[in-house]
Design a protein around this motif. Sequence first.
Motif, short mmCIF file in Angstrom:
data_model
loop_
_atom_site.label_atom_id
_atom_site.label_comp_id
_atom_site.label_asym_id
_atom_site.label_seq_id
_atom_site.Cartn_x
_atom_site.Cartn_y
_atom_site.Cartn_z
N LEU A 45 -0.86 9.19 -4.71
CA LEU A 45 -0.81 9.89 -3.42
C LEU A 45 -0.60 8.84 -2.33
CD1 LEU A 45 -3.30 12.67 -2.35
CD2 LEU A 45 -2.56 10.92 -0.75
N HIS A 46 0.45 8.99 -1.55
CA HIS A 46 0.73 8.08 -0.44
C HIS A 46 0.13 8.69 0.83
CE1 HIS A 46 3.51 5.52 -2.73
NE2 HIS A 46 3.81 6.64 -3.37
N THR A 47 -0.85 8.00 1.39
CA THR A 47 -1.64 8.58 2.48
C THR A 47 -0.94 8.54 3.83
OG1 THR A 47 -2.76 6.50 3.03
CG2 THR A 47 -3.75 7.88 1.29
N GLY A 48 0.08 7.72 3.96
CA GLY A 48 0.73 7.58 5.25
C GLY A 48 0.06 6.58 6.16
N ALA A 49 -1.05 6.03 5.71
CA ALA A 49 -1.75 5.00 6.47
C ALA A 49 -1.39 3.63 5.91
CB ALA A 49 -3.26 5.20 6.39
N MET A 50 -1.22 2.66 6.78
CA MET A 50 -0.92 1.31 6.32
C MET A 50 -2.08 0.75 5.50
SD MET A 50 0.05 -2.10 8.53
CE MET A 50 -1.62 -2.35 9.16
N VAL A 51 -3.30 1.12 5.90
CA VAL A 51 -4.50 0.64 5.22
C VAL A 51 -5.43 1.81 4.96
CG1 VAL A 51 -6.51 -0.87 5.36
CG2 VAL A 51 -4.34 -1.62 6.32
N VAL A 52 -5.88 1.96 3.72
CA VAL A 52 -6.91 2.94 3.37
C VAL A 52 -8.22 2.17 3.17
CG1 VAL A 52 -7.65 4.72 1.75
CG2 VAL A 52 -5.23 4.38 2.21
N LEU A 53 -9.30 2.65 3.79
CA LEU A 53 -10.58 1.98 3.68
C LEU A 53 -11.60 2.75 2.84
CD1 LEU A 53 -11.08 0.58 7.29
CD2 LEU A 53 -10.39 -0.65 5.23
N ASP A 54 -11.44 4.07 2.71
CA ASP A 54 -12.42 4.83 1.93
C ASP A 54 -11.83 6.19 1.55
OD1 ASP A 54 -14.88 5.20 0.67
OD2 ASP A 54 -15.83 6.07 2.44
N ILE A 55 -12.30 6.72 0.43
CA ILE A 55 -11.99 8.09 0.04
C ILE A 55 -13.28 8.76 -0.43
CG2 ILE A 55 -9.58 7.70 -0.58
CD1 ILE A 55 -10.46 7.54 -3.52
#
Length: 281
Positions: A45-55
């Motif tokens: 899944l590509h979140t569209g955010a440059m950086v993911v910090l938590d799910i």
Amino acid sequence: RVFRGHTDSVVSVVFGEGDELASAGNFDGTVRFWSLESGEALRTLHTGAMVVLDIALSPGGARMASAGFDSAVKLWYVPTGTLEQRLLGSSPHTETVTAVAFGRNGTILASASYDRTVKMWHVESGKLLKTLKHAGGVKAVAFSADGRYLASADDAAVKVWDVRTGKRERLMRGHTFDVTALAFGAGSVLASASEDDTVRTWDVESGKELRVLKGHLGMVTAVAFSPDGSAIASGGYDRTVRLWDTDTGSHFHTLLGHSDDVLSLAFSADGALLASGSGDR
């Protein structure tokens, strides 16, 4: 089993329903779902955010919340990987969102941010329910198992809030450097990990510190309880995962294998598996 595929640090791991593990890669902006049985990647899944910090996954695993550098809290429908909504409400976050957590029945989501707030949202409607103000950027948030309390940390102290009223009930001091992660166990027991190289446990009803878990040789960045609350797992910059007895605070096992900082931990629902995410990708 080792799951490989992220191109940057694995900052969050969560067990899904059945045979799935979800993991988030920091600067690769993706969430990957893996088969526990085969170790193969099921979907990305590509979140569209440059950086993911938590799910975080909702109870039942149908929804996933993601947080990152784009200041957005996003809700996804897991079976299809589609974006359901961005939680904006009347007052969206204005800086990086660092952590997300679902409440007991999945109807409420909490998000923490460097904008010095924790926000609580109604998941179905996307309505902003409460904004909890802090003195600094908030790094961690966690709900108690019964849904009564929300814990947060923006410095070396742990704050405990009444979910229904939004009132701060406890301010628990003991750590000497910033708290990096929080996890609730059984009943009213809370664990906090810190840059001071320790994990501390607390009784949130009384605000009393219960145990100080010492053994890591660097800051501790992840903490998780086993489902029955009898054990605590912690991980950190010494590249180890350590297991502790909750009641006594005694260390009983060290897990080795990572070649970089341990950043995230999660137990499976039956307690048989423990997943760890690391800077080694």
